[in-house]
Design an enzyme around this catalytic site. Structure first.
Site, PDB file in Angstrom:
ATOM      1  N   GLU A 107       0.820  -1.220   0.000  1.00 34.54           N
ATOM      2  CA  GLU A 107       0.000   0.000   0.000  1.00 34.54           C
ATOM      3  C   GLU A 107       0.855   1.272   0.000  1.00 34.54           C
ATOM      4  O   GLU A 107       0.366   2.352  -0.321  1.00 34.54           O
ATOM      5  CB  GLU A 107      -0.977  -0.017   1.183  1.00 34.54           C
ATOM      6  CG  GLU A 107      -1.826  -1.271   1.140  1.00 34.54           C
ATOM      7  CD  GLU A 107      -3.053  -1.271   2.037  1.00 34.54           C
ATOM      8  OE1 GLU A 107      -3.519  -0.195   2.442  1.00 34.54           O
ATOM      9  OE2 GLU A 107      -3.543  -2.375   2.329  1.00 34.54           O
ATOM     10  N   LYS A 165       3.232   3.430   7.297  1.00 34.24           N
ATOM     11  CA  LYS A 165       4.104   2.316   6.911  1.00 34.24           C
ATOM     12  C   LYS A 165       5.233   2.815   5.998  1.00 34.24           C
ATOM     13  O   LYS A 165       6.372   2.368   6.106  1.00 34.24           O
ATOM     14  CB  LYS A 165       3.298   1.214   6.205  1.00 34.24           C
ATOM     15  CG  LYS A 165       2.373   0.416   7.097  1.00 34.24           C
ATOM     16  CD  LYS A 165       3.073  -0.378   8.184  1.00 34.24           C
ATOM     17  CE  LYS A 165       3.868  -1.550   7.658  1.00 34.24           C
ATOM     18  NZ  LYS A 165       4.429  -2.376   8.769  1.00 34.24           N
TER      19      LYS A 165
HETATM   20  P1  NAD Z   1      -2.404  -7.270  12.970  1.00 34.76           P
HETATM   21  O1  NAD Z   1      -3.063  -5.962  13.189  1.00 34.76           O
HETATM   22  O2  NAD Z   1      -3.229  -8.503  12.866  1.00 34.76           O
HETATM   23  O3  NAD Z   1      -1.324  -7.543  14.117  1.00 34.76           O
HETATM   24  C1  NAD Z   1      -0.469  -6.563  14.601  1.00 34.76           C
HETATM   25  C2  NAD Z   1       0.155  -7.076  15.899  1.00 34.76           C
HETATM   26  O4  NAD Z   1       1.052  -6.072  16.374  1.00 34.76           O
HETATM   27  C3  NAD Z   1      -0.869  -7.308  17.015  1.00 34.76           C
HETATM   28  O5  NAD Z   1      -0.599  -8.532  17.659  1.00 34.76           O
HETATM   29  C4  NAD Z   1      -0.655  -6.131  17.965  1.00 34.76           C
HETATM   30  O6  NAD Z   1      -0.954  -6.449  19.320  1.00 34.76           O
HETATM   31  C5  NAD Z   1       0.822  -5.859  17.766  1.00 34.76           C
HETATM   32  N1  NAD Z   1       1.184  -4.474  18.068  1.00 34.76           N
HETATM   33  C6  NAD Z   1       0.544  -3.333  17.688  1.00 34.76           C
HETATM   34  N2  NAD Z   1       1.177  -2.250  18.177  1.00 34.76           N
HETATM   35  C7  NAD Z   1       2.264  -2.711  18.851  1.00 34.76           C
HETATM   36  C8  NAD Z   1       3.324  -2.086  19.544  1.00 34.76           C
HETATM   37  N3  NAD Z   1       3.389  -0.754  19.662  1.00 34.76           N
HETATM   38  N4  NAD Z   1       4.273  -2.855  20.105  1.00 34.76           N
HETATM   39  C9  NAD Z   1       4.220  -4.212  20.019  1.00 34.76           C
HETATM   40  N5  NAD Z   1       3.231  -4.864  19.379  1.00 34.76           N
HETATM   41  C10 NAD Z   1       2.270  -4.124  18.797  1.00 34.76           C
HETATM   42  O7  NAD Z   1      -1.517  -7.070  11.656  1.00 34.76           O
HETATM   43  P2  NAD Z   1      -1.109  -8.115  10.541  1.00 34.76           P
HETATM   44  O8  NAD Z   1      -2.155  -8.156   9.507  1.00 34.76           O
HETATM   45  O9  NAD Z   1      -0.671  -9.381  11.186  1.00 34.76           O
HETATM   46  O10 NAD Z   1       0.144  -7.365   9.913  1.00 34.76           O
HETATM   47  C11 NAD Z   1       1.463  -7.583  10.410  1.00 34.76           C
HETATM   48  C12 NAD Z   1       2.423  -6.718   9.623  1.00 34.76           C
HETATM   49  O11 NAD Z   1       2.350  -7.053   8.239  1.00 34.76           O
HETATM   50  C13 NAD Z   1       2.112  -5.228   9.718  1.00 34.76           C
HETATM   51  O12 NAD Z   1       3.328  -4.529   9.796  1.00 34.76           O
HETATM   52  C14 NAD Z   1       1.401  -4.908   8.410  1.00 34.76           C
HETATM   53  O13 NAD Z   1       1.620  -3.589   8.022  1.00 34.76           O
HETATM   54  C15 NAD Z   1       2.078  -5.888   7.477  1.00 34.76           C
HETATM   55  N6  NAD Z   1       1.284  -6.332   6.326  1.00 34.76           N
HETATM   56  C16 NAD Z   1       0.012  -6.800   6.502  1.00 34.76           C
HETATM   57  C17 NAD Z   1      -0.708  -7.268   5.407  1.00 34.76           C
HETATM   58  C18 NAD Z   1      -2.090  -7.837   5.557  1.00 34.76           C
HETATM   59  O14 NAD Z   1      -2.744  -8.130   4.535  1.00 34.76           O
HETATM   60  N7  NAD Z   1      -2.599  -8.051   6.755  1.00 34.76           N
HETATM   61  C19 NAD Z   1      -0.141  -7.224   4.135  1.00 34.76           C
HETATM   62  C20 NAD Z   1       1.167  -6.726   3.987  1.00 34.76           C
HETATM   63  C21 NAD Z   1       1.869  -6.301   5.096  1.00 34.76           C
HETATM   64  P1  TYD Z   2      -9.204  -4.588   3.827  1.00 34.15           P
HETATM   65  O1  TYD Z   2      -9.360  -6.036   4.152  1.00 34.15           O
HETATM   66  O2  TYD Z   2      -9.541  -3.572   4.855  1.00 34.15           O
HETATM   67  O3  TYD Z   2      -7.713  -4.397   3.291  1.00 34.15           O
HETATM   68  P2  TYD Z   2      -7.010  -3.108   2.581  1.00 34.15           P
HETATM   69  O4  TYD Z   2      -7.911  -1.952   2.643  1.00 34.15           O
HETATM   70  O5  TYD Z   2      -5.788  -2.928   3.431  1.00 34.15           O
HETATM   71  O6  TYD Z   2      -6.710  -3.559   1.187  1.00 34.15           O
HETATM   72  O7  TYD Z   2     -10.088  -4.267   2.548  1.00 34.15           O
HETATM   73  C1  TYD Z   2      -9.887  -4.961   1.321  1.00 34.15           C
HETATM   74  C2  TYD Z   2     -10.804  -4.333   0.304  1.00 34.15           C
HETATM   75  O8  TYD Z   2     -12.164  -4.610   0.665  1.00 34.15           O
HETATM   76  C3  TYD Z   2     -10.696  -2.816   0.248  1.00 34.15           C
HETATM   77  O9  TYD Z   2     -10.821  -2.403  -1.120  1.00 34.15           O
HETATM   78  C4  TYD Z   2     -11.883  -2.328   1.056  1.00 34.15           C
HETATM   79  C5  TYD Z   2     -12.930  -3.409   0.836  1.00 34.15           C
HETATM   80  N1  TYD Z   2     -13.869  -3.633   1.957  1.00 34.15           N
HETATM   81  C6  TYD Z   2     -15.240  -3.662   1.710  1.00 34.15           C
HETATM   82  O10 TYD Z   2     -15.701  -3.487   0.567  1.00 34.15           O
HETATM   83  N2  TYD Z   2     -16.080  -3.880   2.761  1.00 34.15           N
HETATM   84  C7  TYD Z   2     -15.629  -4.065   4.031  1.00 34.15           C
HETATM   85  O11 TYD Z   2     -16.451  -4.221   4.971  1.00 34.15           O
HETATM   86  C8  TYD Z   2     -14.212  -4.056   4.264  1.00 34.15           C
HETATM   87  C9  TYD Z   2     -13.653  -4.260   5.643  1.00 34.15           C
HETATM   88  C10 TYD Z   2     -13.371  -3.842   3.190  1.00 34.15           C
END
Ligand code: NAD
Ligand code: TYD
Length: 355
Positions: free
Chosen positions: A134, A162
């Site tokens: 993103e 980020k």
């Molecule tokens: P998440 O929100 O599920 O988990 C985040 C974790 O970090 C939680 O366990 C939370 O308690 C912990 N946390 C938050 N603030 C903290 C702090 N100040 N100190 C210590 N721990 C803290 O997120 P996720 O989806 O597992 O994402 C993990 C990483 O991967 C993030 O950096 C996110 O930007 C990146 N990422 C996520 C996705 C996705 O699709 N979810 C994709 C690409 C990258």
């Molecule tokens: P999300 O899972 O929040 O991931 P990101 O915004 O980080 O890509 O959302 C994925 C896509 O789905 C995004 O285009 C927003 C859309 N979305 C909905 O249409 N309805 C919803 O209730 C949510 C949570 C997301």
């Protein structure tokens, strides 16, 4: 020994579980346990002395320095972050605190630790920063997918925070020589995904007979990767990535949101048909769009494939079926995460959109 931050969240907990299923190398797991952190994700590790859980903030440099001095990890994998775009729109401050200020304090503590390492320990040390596609902004329908050299153009407070953390990590390499690696991954899905994000929210709402809220026209495109493939990519980058380099990670699976929701409804129709015999698709509703909603993300993952030989092992079809199965089997997990805080969030985010 490795130190994982944010290892009680969605990707971090999958990473810790996968790591310990393949290795006996101890994991120290530093997590603040925000609403997104859930120790239940790690319940299979209770009593396993290869997992040391510490509740704490990455921004607490005293704590982090003490952990580093005590455990002497050979690597740090930084997952800790605020991660939900909609939350960053309704309340950006936590994103600035954790993703920017927290990463800065973490880097400072790590720099102090690394500076005092000697010989092979210093040579081999790695700081791997887990980031997102993103940060590159939004693509039009016909633009090529993001490569590692794409300009940073973050559009939400989440992606901007980020992006700032990625820049800090980069600067600690260029200025101080800290041996960093950065991964920028597309949207993940799979087990332990908190049901505020699109895929788990739709599964959970469908099963509860609730509306399936599509933002705007539902034609926004995301590139989806099964979480365990993200974990294997991180392991590969940690093992063989070139210090200072960035690796994009993706599944070559671009899909419009509406197609994702249709697929989920169809799978649920097959695996858990509604009592009245109607399709879950009837629960789909359109709601007010997300402000500044990025239209399309797409990752060009050829660098990691070419240079490190990594490829995803799940197709979208296999990964999404595993995911739906997991949510069907793990209904108690879903019930437990739907706490008061979760209900308050759902009310805050969707009441306005549905008005
Ligand atoms: P998440 O929100 O599920 O988990 C985040 C974790 O970090 C939680 O366990 C939370 O308690 C912990 N946390 C938050 N603030 C903290 C702090 N100040 N100190 C210590 N721990 C803290 O997120 P996720 O989806 O597992 O994402 C993990 C990483 O991967 C993030 O950096 C996110 O930007 C990146 N990422 C996520 C996705 C996705 O699709 N979810 C994709 C690409 C990258
Ligand atoms: P999300 O899972 O929040 O991931 P990101 O915004 O980080 O890509 O959302 C994925 C896509 O789905 C995004 O285009 C927003 C859309 N979305 C909905 O249409 N309805 C919803 O209730 C949510 C949570 C997301």
């Amino acid at each position: 020994m490795i130190l994982v931050t944010g290892g009680a969240g969605f990707i971090g907990s999958n990473f810790v579980l996968d790591w310990l299923s393949q290795s006996d190398e101890t994991v120290i797991n530093l997590d603040a346990l925000t609403y997104a952190g859930n120790r239940e994700n790690l319940s299979s590790l209770i009593g396993d002395n290869r997992h040391i859980f510490v509740q704490g903030d990455i921004g607490d440099s005293v704590l982090v320095a003490a952990l580093l001095a005590k455990h002497q990890p050979r690597a740090i994998i930084n997952f800790a972050a605020e991660s939900h775009v909609d939350r960053s729109i309704l309340g950006p401050e936590d994103f600035i605190q954790t993703n920017i200020v927290g990463t800065f304090h973490l880097l400072e503590a790590v720099r102090g630790y690394w500076a005092n390492l000697q010989g092979d320990a210093k040579q081999q040390f790695r700081f791997l920063h887990v980031s997102t596609d993103e940060v590159y902004g939004s693509l039009t329908k016909d633009e090529p997918a993001f490569t590692e050299t794409h300009r940073y153009e973050p559009n939400s407070p989440y992606s901007a925070s980020k992006a700032a953390s990625d820049h800090l990590v980069r600067s600690y390499h260029h200025t101080f020589g800290l041996p960093v690696l950065t991964t920028n991954c597309s949207n993940n899905y799979g087990p332990y995904h908190f049901p505020e994000k699109l895929i788990p929210l739709m599964i959970v709402n469908a099963l509860a007979g609730k509306p399936l809220p599509i933002y705007g026209d539902g034609q926004q495109i995301r590139d989806w990767l099964y979480v365990k493939d993200h974990c294997s990519a991180i392991c590969r980058v940690l093992e063989a990535g070139v210090v200072g380099e960035v690796y994009n990670v993706g599944g070559w699976n671009e899909k419009p949101n509406i197609e994702i929701v249709h697929t989920l409804c169809d799978l649920l129709d097959e695996l858990r048909p509604r009592d009245e015999g109607k399709s879950y698709r009837e629960q789909i509703i359109t709601v007010v769009d997300r402000p500044g909603h990025d239209r399309r993300y797409a990752i060009d993952a050829s660098k990691i494939e070419r240079e490190l030989g990594w490829k995803p092992s799940e197709t979208f079809e296999t990964g999404i079926r595993k995911t739906v199965d997991w949510y069907l089997v793990n209904q108690p997990w879903v019930a437990n995460v739907q706490s008061g805080e979760y209900r308050a969030w759902v009310e805050k985010n969707y009441n306005e959109r549905c008005a």
